[in-house]
Design an enzyme around this catalytic site. Structure first.
Site, PDB file in Angstrom:
ATOM      1  N   SER B  41      18.872  17.838 -13.357  1.00 44.01           N
ATOM      2  CA  SER B  41      18.504  16.440 -13.168  1.00 44.01           C
ATOM      3  C   SER B  41      17.156  16.339 -12.456  1.00 44.01           C
ATOM      4  O   SER B  41      16.646  17.310 -11.904  1.00 44.01           O
ATOM      5  CB  SER B  41      19.580  15.752 -12.331  1.00 44.01           C
ATOM      6  OG  SER B  41      19.570  16.301 -11.031  1.00 44.01           O
ATOM      7  N   ASP B  89      26.928  17.567 -18.002  1.00 45.66           N
ATOM      8  CA  ASP B  89      28.067  16.671 -17.904  1.00 45.66           C
ATOM      9  C   ASP B  89      28.068  15.734 -19.117  1.00 45.66           C
ATOM     10  O   ASP B  89      27.010  15.337 -19.627  1.00 45.66           O
ATOM     11  CB  ASP B  89      27.949  15.859 -16.612  1.00 45.66           C
ATOM     12  CG  ASP B  89      29.195  15.044 -16.363  1.00 45.66           C
ATOM     13  OD1 ASP B  89      30.206  15.624 -15.923  1.00 45.66           O
ATOM     14  OD2 ASP B  89      29.170  13.818 -16.641  1.00 45.66           O
ATOM     15  N   CYS B 155      38.426  23.949 -22.168  1.00 41.71           N
ATOM     16  CA  CYS B 155      38.790  25.262 -21.635  1.00 41.71           C
ATOM     17  C   CYS B 155      40.235  25.645 -21.933  1.00 41.71           C
ATOM     18  O   CYS B 155      40.521  26.814 -22.197  1.00 41.71           O
ATOM     19  CB  CYS B 155      38.507  25.316 -20.137  1.00 41.71           C
ATOM     20  SG  CYS B 155      39.066  23.863 -19.226  1.00 41.71           S
ATOM     21  N   HIS B 252      43.200  29.598 -16.313  1.00 43.52           N
ATOM     22  CA  HIS B 252      44.211  28.614 -16.722  1.00 43.52           C
ATOM     23  C   HIS B 252      45.430  29.339 -17.287  1.00 43.52           C
ATOM     24  O   HIS B 252      45.306  30.191 -18.179  1.00 43.52           O
ATOM     25  CB  HIS B 252      43.646  27.697 -17.818  1.00 43.52           C
ATOM     26  CG  HIS B 252      42.613  26.736 -17.340  1.00 43.52           C
ATOM     27  ND1 HIS B 252      42.208  26.618 -16.032  1.00 43.52           N
ATOM     28  CD2 HIS B 252      41.888  25.784 -18.026  1.00 43.52           C
ATOM     29  CE1 HIS B 252      41.285  25.659 -15.935  1.00 43.52           C
ATOM     30  NE2 HIS B 252      41.074  25.149 -17.118  1.00 43.52           N
TER      31      HIS B 252
END
Lengths: 360, 360, 360, 360
Positions: B41, B89, B155, B252
């Site tokens: 950014s 994002d 993911c 995960h």
């Protein structure tokens, strides 16, 4: 004066263990019971409870237990007890609980040993107290006047059957349930789960847990036979359970996918059904019966163990995220306090119920 | 010399974020790429990467990134880059990635914005690199010679589709899948999940995650249409996902229940199928392709995130507890490294594959 | 009827924050107070408390707060309040607390803004309520009849000064104190500490905390000057603090090494001194005063935050591992509930004390 | 060819335990050693390492260890080993290590048994390899040609002595050190710390740890006597240690307050001294010697265990928050990887050093 109005003398077996400690905390706050006798292994007997016990509860050790001298678990030493609560490990619970039963004691057990015995109530007290009808047969078979055994279920089963019972009562039989649990470490006792196994980690197995859930649900949601001599488990419901241990101290989270046998209700009807569910232990005014059996939460990120495990002093089940399931009819997430409604609290409410019904 | 033999100049968009940091770590160890340009950014642009970044990786910041001056994410500033990796994002990825694509860059995106666009490959590189056939159409439509967009999946999707693909290839179509995930905190970026929400706790919601899994699986396991102008997602498979956040840093865990459309294989056939699964990225000798795509573990308490997330340098999926399901045909638990195969690692292997195929 | 016998109307500023939530929980259980008005930022004002607040307490939200409409923090809107509790962030507490003070309210603040102001009591209510003598001067200076400000200390200071005060009272001045803290995440508010910073991790810095402890201890353990116009901090005691954030929800652990100015007492004398310590808030019968100010534990692995933070309903300090220090005279470890005695509980007991003394 | 140029055959005692597993990981990556023989208790002997071991490392089990058949810890079975690494528990290490020593093996021990024996080097290899001068005396006393014992220190001691040694070398003797540790669970082995003791909790005691630190520091920072027959611990330095167990997997954090005997240096001089510190193991080119012994971090919230424990592959110490101490001269926080530099890594570097010096 009815038996339910007097204070009952309670004996606790396995008093120094994790479930036993929870019994002590709950009994010390319960006006229906007085802690009378505490039993544990030979290693502990003869010592005051405070020195025999490696205390692990967040609550301080109750003063009415500190100085009680621990005994070995021999029925002859528990004369004067009106009710026996067992937090014994399954490796010893079978023989000891049977001995107390045969010695004419009312035994409330957390162990798995007699759960699937056909004439023993496997009772989640906010779900199936109608199974107490089996007690007369138990006594008759053994020629006992006061003795009986009531068991409570596996801690995860305890939470799962509550909304399932509400749904079954209202909308008819269920067909299939898939449930995945995220279970707290307190369920494994002490020392239980090693910290190296659970910090920054998940253990995707709890040995023996999945079959327990899969079969206990069928017995609890089922009925009893015509002459009240045996339970009559459901035969048409299929349950598949997957159990995980997670880094949470107390409170089991369970993610359930449910299929109805008949026309499924709407999500709103399901929510209303769960909110309105009541049980006989409430009607009878049992001290430990929660004001609300099922808390339905509309907050989309709930239930959470740290925030919701104490709902109803640990005797309520919190159900959230009730939404359509793309594979079955509905899916939701529930939370149960595994050592309260899932263990010691269930036994105590079972005993309160039995007292109210004149069985103690 | 083929393009796959030269070192490619890599630009990273969103380089200071959590996914961006994982890109930096992986690229610094990868002989096929040189870190050329870093974008972030406006707040960060003009600063050396080391001071623009709040570094959160367990690995030390690579020296070849420390002094790179961060730029704003403007294609004009990335001349000299052969490939663009986006860890942006979703709130900004749509416009920026499109701008790079239109400026004729090969863009590999982690964002959700273009995942479901029919002519964009949603590619888990060990699963469906055949979807790269869509690239020719992308270029033709826009009149580009080199530009294209390939996205990688959510993911959790990344882990789930790997064994599902192996099973589908070997045993034919799947009918129903119920999956419950236990997802690591790194998936939420930084600062991401508040510690008060996850210490001694579970969060039973990851906003927007469940629909992503339910639809991405269909696209990835599906094919492409006859003229390679659009993907052709599966229409007969139904997937139901429930997602939880758990106190685990990386990795995960996913508990899956699976039903086959046809005659189900045995458990042993399933294990063998998963063990033998290979993909074209391996055959081509891509640097990041794991030696073994799926690790099948026979230890009954595995996979575990802390112990198994680094299998295959984070590019393998570990599958364990493969057993019959009382409701469907089989159930198992899998583990995927959510920021490697589940994010940055997948993009990098996607790029390696594209280079090997002469697309870069 | 004395003021201490009537129920006081309480206003809470910053009611939706972490400290504010603890105020709500504690006030709802306290017979001396009625929750009357709740103040928060403009964003929340006009909403019922239940919808304005992201509730993070383990206790359920008290019913007497749920429907209170939140106001902005304007003194004109708090007419009818007898006492104002401020859980405001330091960034806004300065102006708002001053406005309430000048509007003649009794203000009990948790913010740091006025802690070191010479004529403001920095009061840990089990330690230095004698500093309330400053209130007359505060009022005189501003021409107020009822208004005043009392602050409580930093959460770590709150725990540390309790045993230090007991030792100083009994054995004379202290010379040097080295303290290292292990502080819970709840002390940082919400969202506060990011989970990626604290799972499997320690953060060895709490910005601004160490100087607070080092100077607040001197003020609290000191006296007030002859005309009660200003406090008179200790000048001969040196304190060195090191503060760490640890993955614990509630309860600050502090490891202290202490040197006496004069002849040091024995370890047994120190234990006895701590056990026998009492304070005026107890003598006056304040509701929140703990039965035992300091719990001295002989178990060598205590105090522990999960097991001891609720001692005395969070208003006691637990001190253990009292042993000789090879460098100074004695070292020990203490535990304080950082949001009870360390924050909201201290303010409430401060207010109870003020009411008993006729200051409200 | 010098001994340092050949690959040494390594035997590992206690190979299945936590320290033993770390030895296996490190040795498998180290070109100076070949894993030759693995010893463990009778229960494990005869089994391949992969089935004898409950593997708990995040790294996968190295292939060169999987199929090694575990033996009992009998010197007669370790013929062919050039060096013996012991990760044995103190309860058995005394006799077994002595037996290997007397059987003429070079023994590198992690156990506490011989650490304080006057003629045994207690050696942190980046600090006091000059103590190897004691080896000649050890051999002479026992009539050995190759055998000797070198121990490494307690894991917390290993971290603390590194900056202390740098400061002492540069600025002269130290006078007083107060240190408080926050120690990772891996230091307690497996199963080690129970999860109920450490989730949402701190344990403020590590039994026996504090005296070890307080006396080991004096031996390590001291010298050896004139005839190299015994070490000569410091007598003028006083150390006070407080040890806590925290919920961190790997990496001990230590908060130190230090007083110099003479004129204290400035903070900048201290930082420069630490940055410039080097050791002989580096000069000799030992494989495991870190490029930088001490990482000085200027980021005010570092070191952190998750982010910094792998600095220098776990062989560096990271020191941060170097600032004036209001009570002593300087305070700082350090981080050491407790199972690498704090245990197995130190032994291995000790062995590399011995090989370079021709002692093996």
């Amino acid at each position: 004066m009815s038996s339910s109005d007097r204070v009952l003398n309670a004996g606790v077996l396995g008093a120094t263990g994790t479930v036993g400690q929870r019994f002590i905390v709950l009994l010390s706050q319960n006006p229906m019971f007085r802690i009378h006798s505490l039993g544990a292994s030979e290693r502990s007997s003869g010592k005051p409870y405070s020195s025999a016990t490696k205390w692990k509860m967040s609550e301080l050790m109750p003063t009415d237990a500190r100085n009680v001298v621990v005994k070995s678990c021999d029925p002859a030493l528990f004369a004067g007890c009106d009710v026996i609560f067992s937090g014994l490990d399954a490796s010893v619970a079978g023989d000891i609980e049977r001995a107390f039963f045969e010695a004419n004691f009312a035994v409330f057990s957390n162990a798995k040993n007699y759960r699937m015995t056909p004439n023993v109530p496997l009772c989640v007290p906010v779900v199936n107290t109608d199974h107490y009808a089996l007690i007369a047969g138990q006594r008759a078979e053994m020629g006992l006047t006061k003795g009986f055994i009531v068991t409570n279920s596996n801690c995860s089963t305890s939470g799962l059957v509550v909304p399932l019972k509400a749904l079954q009562d209202k909308f008819g039989p269920l067909k299939r349930v898939v449930v995945t649990t995220l279970q707290a470490i307190s369920g494994a006792g002490y020392p239980g789960v090693a910290s190296l196994d659970i910090l920054d980690n998940i253990v995707p197995l709890i040995s023996g847990e999945e079959p327990k859930i899969e079969e206990e649900v069928l017995k609890i949601l089922g009925g009893i036979n015509a002459d009240a001599s045996a339970c009559a488990p459901l035969s048409d419901l299929r349950v598949s359970a997957t159990c995980n241990r997670v880094p949470v101290v107390d409170g089991h989270t369970e993610c359930a996918n449910v299929e109805f046998a008949g026309t499924p209700p709407t999500i709103d009807e399901i929510k209303q059904c769960l909110r309105e569910y009541t049980c006989e232990a409430q009607t009878l005014g049992c001290y430990s019966a929660p004001a609300q059996v099922i808390h339905v939460t509309e907050e989309e990120d709930r239930p959470q163990p740290r925030l919701d495990r104490n709902a109803g002093e640990g005797m309520s089940v919190t159900v959230g995220r009730i939404r359509p399931c793309p594979v079955f009819h509905v899916k939701f997430t529930l939370l149960v306090h595994n050592t309260v409604l899932g263990a010691a609290g269930a036994s105590i409410l079972n005993a309160e119920y039995a007292a109210k019904k004149g069985l103690i």
